[in-house]
Design a protein around this motif. Sequence first.
Motif, short mmCIF file in Angstrom:
data_model
loop_
_atom_site.label_atom_id
_atom_site.label_comp_id
_atom_site.label_asym_id
_atom_site.label_seq_id
_atom_site.Cartn_x
_atom_site.Cartn_y
_atom_site.Cartn_z
N ARG A 3 5.67 8.41 -10.25
CA ARG A 3 4.34 8.85 -9.83
C ARG A 3 3.27 8.47 -10.84
N SER A 4 3.54 8.62 -12.15
CA SER A 4 2.53 8.30 -13.16
C SER A 4 2.18 6.82 -13.13
N ALA A 5 3.20 5.97 -12.94
CA ALA A 5 2.95 4.53 -12.87
C ALA A 5 2.16 4.19 -11.62
N ALA A 6 2.47 4.88 -10.50
CA ALA A 6 1.74 4.64 -9.25
C ALA A 6 0.27 5.02 -9.40
N ALA A 117 -7.07 -3.73 4.07
CA ALA A 117 -6.23 -4.23 2.98
C ALA A 117 -6.04 -3.17 1.90
N ARG A 118 -7.10 -2.45 1.56
CA ARG A 118 -7.00 -1.40 0.55
C ARG A 118 -6.09 -0.25 1.03
N GLN A 119 -6.22 0.11 2.31
CA GLN A 119 -5.34 1.15 2.85
C GLN A 119 -3.88 0.71 2.76
N SER A 120 -3.63 -0.53 3.14
CA SER A 120 -2.26 -1.05 3.09
C SER A 120 -1.72 -1.07 1.66
N HIS A 121 -2.58 -1.40 0.70
CA HIS A 121 -2.22 -1.41 -0.72
C HIS A 121 -1.81 0.00 -1.16
N ILE A 122 -2.63 0.98 -0.85
CA ILE A 122 -2.32 2.36 -1.24
C ILE A 122 -1.06 2.85 -0.56
N ASP A 123 -0.91 2.54 0.71
CA ASP A 123 0.24 3.01 1.46
C ASP A 123 1.54 2.43 0.91
N ALA A 124 1.46 1.24 0.31
CA ALA A 124 2.64 0.62 -0.27
C ALA A 124 3.03 1.24 -1.61
N LEU A 125 2.06 1.83 -2.33
CA LEU A 125 2.32 2.35 -3.67
C LEU A 125 2.46 3.86 -3.74
N ALA A 126 1.71 4.59 -2.91
CA ALA A 126 1.66 6.04 -3.06
C ALA A 126 2.86 6.71 -2.39
N PRO A 127 3.55 7.61 -3.10
CA PRO A 127 4.63 8.38 -2.48
C PRO A 127 4.06 9.26 -1.35
#
Length: 396
Positions: A3-6, A117-127
């Motif tokens: 989580r901290s890295a994300a 694109a930003r939503q997709s980026h966040i969705d790929a990284l955020a738990p």
Amino acid sequence: MPRSAAVRALALSVYLPTFLAEIGIGAMLPIFALSAISLGEPASIASIAVAVYSGGRMAGSAIGGSVASHRGPIPATFAGYGVLAAGALVCASSLHVAMLAVGVAVVGMGHGWVHVARQSHIDALAPSGTRARALTTLAGVWRIGNFIGPVAGAGIIAVLGLRADYVFAAVAVTVAIGVLVFTAPRHLTIPRADRVRLSPKAVLGPHRHVLLTLGVGVVLMGALRQARVVIIPLWAAHIGMSNSSASLVFGVAAAIDMALFIPAGYVMDRFGRVWTAVPSAIALGVGAALLPFASTPALVAVLALVIGAGNGWGSGVVMTLGADASPKKGRAVFLGAWSIMQDVGGLLGPGLVAIGAAIALPVGLFTAGGLGAAAAGAFLKWTPRGRPVERADARG
């Protein structure tokens, strides 16, 4: 990813470049109509020139979703920012309204493209347990950038004129690109050998039910949010408030709006999406419906704060619901369609208010209130309860 890295990756590769770009976008949005008028066009033509921005956004959402799904969120973001900067420069060099309209449409396309694109980026990284907070923070960053942008733009226009404001926007977006070059996670670029094109029909067909149920709430919320931009200044002018007073009221409401994205994200992750979606729609609708009874500037200010609080409490809720509902494969295509549904609502909302106002201005405001009631009902009925499940797939 821990989580901290994300959180660190999101701060550097999403929020910082988004903040910089949104300052530039915020500087442009208020001056599209002014640019058309400065070219000698009447207000009616200026309004049409502005309307093409929304059309561009819808096209950009579709293209951005396709590119993010096929090539990954990072290449899609770079491309979207490039389109944005190009649109700003076209606006800056426009010598007639047709060229300005093209530039405005390209800006809208780039904005919708980057949005997905930003939503997709966040969705790929955020738990999944912090997804709502991650997306509401994105919404908050947009709001802050769009608040700072017009202030900075006003100073630039006062000294250098309207065209310089578009150049400033292009520079801000270019700086955002430079930041992203050094901070972008490389694993969010899909290797050429792994790229697969998915048609919208293949992605959206199996999710027809959610699009025709919860998606209705998204359209209604988009209509309600855009209607709110119209109704406050209309009623303020109706009761004789000065332009400066109306602007001040709207600015204070925007400040309340910005302040609520952090608690809204926490509530969504802790208690569920319904606890922000439904109260947000209710507050927006009640504030709109009560405006015809506000006969003094003080009462208008109070209701503007209610409307601002309602909009702020719903920060990121549409994006979060879309992320929850999106499939593993073709996620960005789904998010693009989800964003288009909100943009369609954004086109409908002011139109419905205008139709009601043609009868009598209070009818237009009551129409906005009805949109709030309908959106609250749709979200109450169709918003899933409980916590969203974590997905193994982290691409597009």
